[in-house]
Design an enzyme around this catalytic site. Sequence first.
Site, PDB file in Angstrom:
ATOM      1  N   ARG A 161       0.829  -1.218   0.000  1.00  0.00           N
ATOM      2  CA  ARG A 161       0.000   0.000   0.000  1.00  0.00           C
ATOM      3  C   ARG A 161       0.859   1.263   0.000  1.00  0.00           C
ATOM      4  NH1 ARG A 161      -2.542  -3.445   3.747  1.00  0.00           N
ATOM      5  NH2 ARG A 161      -4.599  -4.148   3.085  1.00  0.00           N
ATOM      6  N   ILE A 162       1.835   1.323   0.909  1.00  0.00           N
ATOM      7  CA  ILE A 162       2.632   2.555   1.007  1.00  0.00           C
ATOM      8  C   ILE A 162       3.595   2.660  -0.172  1.00  0.00           C
ATOM      9  CG2 ILE A 162       4.314   3.822   2.420  1.00  0.00           C
ATOM     10  CD1 ILE A 162       2.915   2.595   4.908  1.00  0.00           C
ATOM     11  N   ASP A 181       9.829  -6.540  -4.908  1.00  0.00           N
ATOM     12  CA  ASP A 181       8.864  -7.120  -3.973  1.00  0.00           C
ATOM     13  C   ASP A 181       8.613  -8.549  -4.444  1.00  0.00           C
ATOM     14  OD1 ASP A 181       6.501  -7.988  -2.630  1.00  0.00           O
ATOM     15  OD2 ASP A 181       5.883  -5.916  -2.311  1.00  0.00           O
ATOM     16  N   ASP A 266      13.000   7.528   9.812  1.00  0.00           N
ATOM     17  CA  ASP A 266      11.889   7.840  10.728  1.00  0.00           C
ATOM     18  C   ASP A 266      11.775   6.787  11.826  1.00  0.00           C
ATOM     19  OD1 ASP A 266       9.520   9.325  11.511  1.00  0.00           O
ATOM     20  OD2 ASP A 266       8.331   7.663  10.707  1.00  0.00           O
ATOM     21  N   GLU A 271      13.874   2.619  19.839  1.00  0.00           N
ATOM     22  CA  GLU A 271      13.317   3.979  19.834  1.00  0.00           C
ATOM     23  C   GLU A 271      13.050   4.435  21.265  1.00  0.00           C
ATOM     24  OE1 GLU A 271       9.955   3.930  17.141  1.00  0.00           O
ATOM     25  OE2 GLU A 271      11.235   3.478  15.438  1.00  0.00           O
ATOM     26  N   HIS A 289       9.800   8.816  14.446  1.00  0.00           N
ATOM     27  CA  HIS A 289       8.685   7.897  14.127  1.00  0.00           C
ATOM     28  C   HIS A 289       7.375   8.679  13.983  1.00  0.00           C
ATOM     29  CE1 HIS A 289       7.250   3.457  14.534  1.00  0.00           C
ATOM     30  NE2 HIS A 289       6.454   4.133  13.707  1.00  0.00           N
ATOM     31  N   GLY A 291       5.820   9.006  10.895  1.00  0.00           N
ATOM     32  CA  GLY A 291       5.181   8.677   9.613  1.00  0.00           C
ATOM     33  C   GLY A 291       3.667   8.799   9.688  1.00  0.00           C
ATOM     34  N   ALA A 292       3.097   8.354  10.797  1.00  0.00           N
ATOM     35  CA  ALA A 292       1.645   8.402  10.958  1.00  0.00           C
ATOM     36  C   ALA A 292       1.223   9.599  11.803  1.00  0.00           C
ATOM     37  CB  ALA A 292       1.163   7.116  11.622  1.00  0.00           C
TER      38      ALA A 292
HETATM   39  N1  LIG Z   1       6.720   5.274  10.050  1.00  0.00           N
HETATM   40  C1  LIG Z   1       5.466   5.036  10.390  1.00  0.00           C
HETATM   41  O1  LIG Z   1       4.888   5.722  11.232  1.00  0.00           O
HETATM   42  C2  LIG Z   1       4.719   3.922   9.730  1.00  0.00           C
HETATM   43  C3  LIG Z   1       5.375   2.795   9.285  1.00  0.00           C
HETATM   44  N2  LIG Z   1       4.678   1.792   8.676  1.00  0.00           N
HETATM   45  C4  LIG Z   1       5.425   0.598   8.252  1.00  0.00           C
HETATM   46  O2  LIG Z   1       5.282   0.445   6.842  1.00  0.00           O
HETATM   47  C5  LIG Z   1       5.165  -0.950   6.585  1.00  0.00           C
HETATM   48  C6  LIG Z   1       4.538  -1.167   5.230  1.00  0.00           C
HETATM   49  O3  LIG Z   1       3.194  -0.752   5.254  1.00  0.00           O
HETATM   50  P1  LIG Z   1       2.179  -1.078   4.057  1.00  0.00           P
HETATM   51  O4  LIG Z   1       2.741  -0.660   2.765  1.00  0.00           O
HETATM   52  O5  LIG Z   1       0.871  -0.545   4.457  1.00  0.00           O
HETATM   53  O6  LIG Z   1       2.159  -2.673   4.120  1.00  0.00           O
HETATM   54  P2  LIG Z   1       1.683  -3.669   2.985  1.00  0.00           P
HETATM   55  O7  LIG Z   1       1.482  -4.971   3.661  1.00  0.00           O
HETATM   56  O8  LIG Z   1       0.580  -3.089   2.188  1.00  0.00           O
HETATM   57  O9  LIG Z   1       2.967  -3.777   2.025  1.00  0.00           O
HETATM   58  C7  LIG Z   1       4.149  -4.379   2.401  1.00  0.00           C
HETATM   59  C8  LIG Z   1       4.782  -4.952   1.136  1.00  0.00           C
HETATM   60  O10 LIG Z   1       6.067  -5.485   1.473  1.00  0.00           O
HETATM   61  C9  LIG Z   1       6.242  -6.632   0.657  1.00  0.00           C
HETATM   62  N3  LIG Z   1       7.330  -7.464   1.155  1.00  0.00           N
HETATM   63  C10 LIG Z   1       7.289  -8.392   2.140  1.00  0.00           C
HETATM   64  N4  LIG Z   1       8.509  -8.956   2.269  1.00  0.00           N
HETATM   65  C11 LIG Z   1       9.320  -8.365   1.356  1.00  0.00           C
HETATM   66  C12 LIG Z   1      10.699  -8.515   1.003  1.00  0.00           C
HETATM   67  N5  LIG Z   1      11.477  -9.410   1.617  1.00  0.00           N
HETATM   68  N6  LIG Z   1      11.203  -7.726   0.017  1.00  0.00           N
HETATM   69  C13 LIG Z   1      10.425  -6.824  -0.608  1.00  0.00           C
HETATM   70  N7  LIG Z   1       9.095  -6.667  -0.348  1.00  0.00           N
HETATM   71  C14 LIG Z   1       8.570  -7.420   0.628  1.00  0.00           C
HETATM   72  C15 LIG Z   1       4.888  -7.306   0.646  1.00  0.00           C
HETATM   73  O11 LIG Z   1       4.767  -8.194  -0.446  1.00  0.00           O
HETATM   74  C16 LIG Z   1       3.972  -6.101   0.517  1.00  0.00           C
HETATM   75  O12 LIG Z   1       3.678  -5.823  -0.837  1.00  0.00           O
HETATM   76  C17 LIG Z   1       4.332  -1.457   7.778  1.00  0.00           C
HETATM   77  O13 LIG Z   1       4.489  -2.842   7.977  1.00  0.00           O
HETATM   78  C18 LIG Z   1       4.876  -0.650   8.932  1.00  0.00           C
HETATM   79  O14 LIG Z   1       5.928  -1.329   9.570  1.00  0.00           O
HETATM   80  C19 LIG Z   1       3.330   1.870   8.461  1.00  0.00           C
HETATM   81  C20 LIG Z   1       2.633   2.966   8.878  1.00  0.00           C
HETATM   82  C21 LIG Z   1       3.259   4.049   9.615  1.00  0.00           C
HETATM   83  O1  LIG Z   2       1.283   3.986  15.722  1.00  0.00           O
HETATM   84  C1  LIG Z   2       2.332   4.546  15.734  1.00  0.00           C
HETATM   85  O2  LIG Z   2       2.761   4.997  16.768  1.00  0.00           O
HETATM   86  C2  LIG Z   2       3.157   4.716  14.494  1.00  0.00           C
HETATM   87  C3  LIG Z   2       2.512   4.206  13.241  1.00  0.00           C
HETATM   88  C4  LIG Z   2       3.151   3.004  12.686  1.00  0.00           C
HETATM   89  O3  LIG Z   2       4.327   2.798  12.776  1.00  0.00           O
HETATM   90  C5  LIG Z   2       2.297   2.029  11.988  1.00  0.00           C
HETATM   91  O4  LIG Z   2       1.098   2.311  11.792  1.00  0.00           O
HETATM   92  O5  LIG Z   2       2.819   0.962  11.626  1.00  0.00           O
END
Ligand SMILES: NC(=O)C1=CN([C@@H]2O[C@H](COP(=O)(O)OP(=O)(O)OC[C@H]3O[C@@H](n4cnc5c(N)ncnc54)[C@H](O)[C@@H]3O)[C@@H](O)[C@H]2O)C=CC1
Ligand SMILES: O=C(O)CCC(=O)C(=O)O
Length: 338
Positions: A161-162, A181, A266, A271, A289, A291-292
């Site tokens: 998604r991201i 991916d 981030d 942390e 941290h 991002g959200a």
């Molecule tokens: N900094 C922040 O505040 C935030 C960080 N995140 C992080 O972002 C991550 C990703 O979020 P989304 O995109 O929503 O998740 P998602 O599940 O939609 O996408 C993750 C992608 O990574 C791929 N993947 C898995 N293993 C892999 C590998 N070895 N090599 C390459 N690709 C691989 C999957 O196939 C999938 O397409 C979350 O798991 C979370 O840890 C999410 C929200 C906020």
């Molecule tokens: O919920 C938080 O504090 C950060 C967001 C995040 O990292 C996530 O949604 O994976």
Amino acid sequence: MTTTMTASTTTPRPVLLISDPLPARLTAELHGDFDVRQCRGADRAALLDAVRDAEALVIRSATKVDQEVLDRAPRLRIVARAGVGLDNVDVEAATRAGVMVVNAPVSNITSVAELTVGLILSMFRNLPAAAASVRAGEWRRADFQGSELSGKSVGIVGFGRIGQLVAERLAPFEVELLTHDPFVTPEFAYAHGVAWLPLDELVATADVLTIHVPRTPATTGLIGERELALAKPTMRLVNTARGGIVDEAALARALAEDRIAGAALDVFATEPPVHSPLPHLDSVVCTPHIGAGTAEAQDRAASTVLDAVRGAFLGRPVHGLANPAVLTGNAPKEAVAV
Ligand SMILES: NC(=O)C1=CN([C@@H]2O[C@H](COP(=O)(O)OP(=O)(O)OC[C@H]3O[C@@H](n4cnc5c(N)ncnc54)[C@H](O)[C@@H]3O)[C@@H](O)[C@H]2O)C=CC1
Ligand SMILES: O=C(O)CCC(=O)C(=O)O
């Protein structure tokens, strides 16, 4: 037996424990239906104490829900993660304990994608250092010559998604979009205007490498010494996904030896990153941290999971369970989700 939420003086309200900050406006709405309690999830002793009576636990990323927490929470029926990443929840242990786990998978993806674009531009134009210098009363225009992002190649590790939103947001900057991916086909990436490459080739080609995979045992250390050795000296790395996916010691060495040009981080393995050299390097931009960390994302995340929690206690289906097996396994507690 399904707990109902009819307000009654005789029926005790279910105990809902909130262990990380959530928007006050939304938590205020819970008081009629729940006995709302708060603790600081990062304070392990406080969490272990408070969780004893909890029937619902609402967390963000700072609260770790593992076997020990589940063992201390005999009444717990649902863990609700107000955000995306579930790396801080032992989902298998929750399933064994008959505890539902929900998250809010789309709640904050726009915010993370926007921060990622912002961090990339910050690095290309030295924005943090330039802004700090003007604040210090200086006017050193020649010291902050940057590079254009236009014409560069951006390697997206993880095209979920991201990762997809980052590609969409960056396309107008006239960059070459690349991804790796293993769970996405080259055809799928191509349909989004993105070329699929093996990881080593992606790292070797990218001017910007941006990480968007979940943290799992398989992705921990995904970008390490070996991968960083493949990078061009002009490469800049962005991690808005999770600490630990990039080997921080290897990254610090690559930056200190000018084997890559910069990094924007981030997230960190620990942390806050109190013992990490990374925040102290001139070529690194760090954020705490966030991002959200937007009002929109926090509202969406909290309202999504609080709706799920309300539903669970009203006997309504809980959609999008992270552990649907909780409903089919030998769960010791009755689950009301379908
Ligand atoms: N900094 C922040 O505040 C935030 C960080 N995140 C992080 O972002 C991550 C990703 O979020 P989304 O995109 O929503 O998740 P998602 O599940 O939609 O996408 C993750 C992608 O990574 C791929 N993947 C898995 N293993 C892999 C590998 N070895 N090599 C390459 N690709 C691989 C999957 O196939 C999938 O397409 C979350 O798991 C979370 O840890 C999410 C929200 C906020
Ligand atoms: O919920 C938080 O504090 C950060 C967001 C995040 O990292 C996530 O949604 O994976």
